[in-house]
Design a protein around this motif. Structure first.
Motif, short mmCIF file in Angstrom:
data_model
loop_
_atom_site.label_atom_id
_atom_site.label_comp_id
_atom_site.label_asym_id
_atom_site.label_seq_id
_atom_site.Cartn_x
_atom_site.Cartn_y
_atom_site.Cartn_z
N HIS A 193 7.99 10.07 -0.08
CA HIS A 193 8.18 9.05 0.95
C HIS A 193 9.32 9.47 1.89
CE1 HIS A 193 5.88 6.85 -2.04
NE2 HIS A 193 5.72 5.85 -1.20
N PRO A 194 9.19 9.15 3.17
CA PRO A 194 10.24 9.50 4.14
C PRO A 194 11.52 8.71 3.92
CG PRO A 194 8.56 8.15 5.18
CD PRO A 194 8.03 8.49 3.82
N LEU A 195 12.60 9.19 4.51
CA LEU A 195 13.91 8.59 4.29
C LEU A 195 13.98 7.14 4.75
CD1 LEU A 195 16.35 11.51 5.19
CD2 LEU A 195 15.71 10.66 2.92
N HIS A 196 13.27 6.78 5.83
CA HIS A 196 13.35 5.40 6.29
C HIS A 196 12.72 4.44 5.28
CE1 HIS A 196 9.21 6.19 7.75
NE2 HIS A 196 9.06 4.87 7.71
N ILE A 197 11.75 4.94 4.51
CA ILE A 197 11.16 4.12 3.44
C ILE A 197 12.16 3.99 2.30
CG2 ILE A 197 9.32 3.96 1.73
CD1 ILE A 197 8.43 3.33 4.57
N HIS A 198 12.88 5.06 2.02
CA HIS A 198 13.93 4.99 0.99
C HIS A 198 14.92 3.87 1.32
CE1 HIS A 198 13.42 9.50 -0.33
NE2 HIS A 198 12.33 8.76 -0.51
N GLY A 199 15.29 3.80 2.58
CA GLY A 199 16.23 2.77 3.00
C GLY A 199 15.68 1.37 2.81
N LYS A 200 14.41 1.20 3.15
CA LYS A 200 13.76 -0.10 2.99
C LYS A 200 13.67 -0.49 1.51
CE LYS A 200 9.41 -2.57 3.84
NZ LYS A 200 8.06 -2.51 4.46
N VAL A 201 13.28 0.47 0.68
CA VAL A 201 13.16 0.22 -0.76
C VAL A 201 14.52 -0.12 -1.36
CG1 VAL A 201 12.54 1.24 -2.98
CG2 VAL A 201 11.10 1.65 -0.98
N ASN A 202 15.54 0.58 -0.91
CA ASN A 202 16.89 0.31 -1.40
C ASN A 202 17.32 -1.13 -1.09
OD1 ASN A 202 19.43 1.43 -2.56
ND2 ASN A 202 20.22 0.88 -0.55
N ASP A 203 16.99 -1.59 0.10
CA ASP A 203 17.33 -2.96 0.49
C ASP A 203 16.59 -3.98 -0.39
OD1 ASP A 203 18.99 -2.03 2.48
OD2 ASP A 203 17.52 -2.30 4.09
N ILE A 204 15.30 -3.70 -0.64
CA ILE A 204 14.50 -4.60 -1.49
C ILE A 204 15.08 -4.64 -2.90
CG2 ILE A 204 12.23 -4.97 -2.54
CD1 ILE A 204 11.02 -3.61 -0.04
N GLY A 233 0.78 -1.23 0.00
CA GLY A 233 0.00 0.00 0.00
C GLY A 233 0.81 1.27 0.00
N MET A 234 2.08 1.21 -0.46
CA MET A 234 2.94 2.39 -0.43
C MET A 234 3.17 2.99 -1.81
SD MET A 234 5.82 1.57 2.47
CE MET A 234 6.37 0.01 1.77
N TRP A 235 2.54 2.39 -2.84
CA TRP A 235 2.71 2.92 -4.19
C TRP A 235 1.49 2.60 -5.04
CZ3 TRP A 235 5.92 6.26 -6.40
CH2 TRP A 235 5.98 6.32 -7.80
N ARG A 236 1.13 3.55 -5.89
CA ARG A 236 0.07 3.34 -6.86
C ARG A 236 0.60 3.70 -8.24
NH1 ARG A 236 -5.36 6.14 -4.19
NH2 ARG A 236 -5.49 4.79 -2.33
N GLY A 237 0.12 3.00 -9.22
CA GLY A 237 0.53 3.31 -10.59
C GLY A 237 1.67 2.44 -11.08
N ASP A 238 2.19 2.83 -12.24
CA ASP A 238 3.23 2.05 -12.91
C ASP A 238 4.59 2.23 -12.25
OD1 ASP A 238 1.34 1.22 -14.78
OD2 ASP A 238 1.80 2.88 -16.14
N THR A 239 5.48 1.32 -12.55
CA THR A 239 6.87 1.44 -12.10
C THR A 239 7.55 2.57 -12.88
OG1 THR A 239 6.95 -0.93 -11.64
CG2 THR A 239 9.07 0.21 -11.90
N PRO A 240 8.21 3.51 -12.20
CA PRO A 240 8.83 4.67 -12.89
C PRO A 240 10.14 4.32 -13.57
CG PRO A 240 9.23 4.81 -10.54
CD PRO A 240 8.33 3.61 -10.73
N LEU A 241 10.09 3.38 -14.49
CA LEU A 241 11.30 2.88 -15.14
C LEU A 241 11.99 3.96 -15.98
CD1 LEU A 241 13.09 0.40 -15.62
CD2 LEU A 241 11.63 -0.18 -17.55
N GLU A 242 11.21 4.74 -16.72
CA GLU A 242 11.81 5.75 -17.60
C GLU A 242 12.55 6.82 -16.80
OE1 GLU A 242 12.20 5.68 -20.81
OE2 GLU A 242 11.20 3.73 -20.83
N ILE A 243 11.99 7.20 -15.67
CA ILE A 243 12.65 8.19 -14.82
C ILE A 243 13.97 7.63 -14.32
CG2 ILE A 243 12.50 9.51 -12.67
CD1 ILE A 243 9.48 9.57 -13.03
N TYR A 244 13.97 6.35 -13.94
CA TYR A 244 15.20 5.74 -13.45
C TYR A 244 16.26 5.68 -14.54
CZ TYR A 244 18.35 2.61 -11.02
OH TYR A 244 19.46 2.07 -10.43
N ARG A 245 15.85 5.40 -15.76
CA ARG A 245 16.82 5.35 -16.86
C ARG A 245 17.50 6.70 -17.06
NH1 ARG A 245 13.18 1.85 -21.15
NH2 ARG A 245 13.86 -0.22 -20.49
#
Length: 218
Positions: free
Chosen positions: A65-76, A35-47
């Motif tokens: 998103h807060p920094l602690h979520i950034h850390g969690k997403v980075n680990d995933i 429940g932390m994201w809606r919509g498509d994966t932002p692949l083009e932005i990452y490229r």
């Protein structure tokens, strides 16, 4: 001593694009499931920002998103990347092994300077047996800075290098070379940008062109 050859990893030796889409989709699917994201994966932005430090990646892709979520997403994300590498889904750029073997065989010390995390870089090196040519692999996580030039300086100081060549695909590689008075070679590969490549001393479309350049300089 011959010039040190300092390679970037993502988008230079390793075809990150070969596992990027699947890994990023898997990461954002986890966010959707939680429940932390809606919509498509932002692949083009990452490229568009590929090659910048990961702290910048998540600030760009997940600005609300807060920094602690950034850390969690980075680990995933790293978990998914490494899983794909170990499953054999990744690939090196054409002639990577050939150019590394050529350089090593002729006495050029080879290093990696990357914005990637240590365990991710280790997975690539082990999976493709690159340690038979690469003397040492440096991650931006080893220094207290996001400046690629500082990472290259650490390699320079650790190994008492007087001259070298930085081979990469993004502006941070070319600026890092300039800051250390090294030559820069820009790789016009997947994530490179024409404007950034104009800052490189030399631009190549194939890693074997490094060999051709060195032979001309004999």
């Amino acid at each position: 001593m011959k010039a040190a050859m300092i390679f970037d990893m993502d988008g230079t030796l390793f075809q990150t694009i070969s596992i990027l889409e699947a890994s990023l989709h898997d990461t954002f699917q986890r966010l959707r499931d939680e429940g932390m994201w809606r919509g498509d994966t932002p692949l083009e932005i990452y490229r568009e920002i590929m090659g910048v430090p990961l702290s910048v990646v998540w600030k760009t892709l997940l600005p609300r998103h807060p920094l602690h979520i950034h850390g969690k997403v980075n680990d995933i994300f790293h978990e998914k990347l490494i899983d794909n590498i170990q499953k054999g889904n990744g690939a090196l750029y054409p002639h990577t092994e050939e150019i590394l073997a050529y350089l090593s065989g002729r006495g050029f010390p080879i290093f990696v300077a990357s914005n990637g995390y240590p365990h991710y870089l280790k997975a690539i090196i082990e999976s493709f047996h690159l340690d038979q040519w690469i003397l040492d692999c440096y991650s931006i996580q080893e220094i207290h800075s996001d400046d690629k030039g500082e990472l290259i300086r650490k390699i320079k100081e650790d190994h008492n290098l007087t001259h070298g060549v930085v081979i990469g695909d993004r502006l941070s590689d070319f600026k890092g070379a300039e800051a250390n008075h090294f030559l820069s070679i820009g790789c016009a590969f997947d994530f490179s940008q024409e404007k950034e490549l104009s800052e490189a001393d030399i631009v190549i479309g194939d890693l074997l062109e490094v060999k051709e350049y060195l032979e001309v300089m004999k």
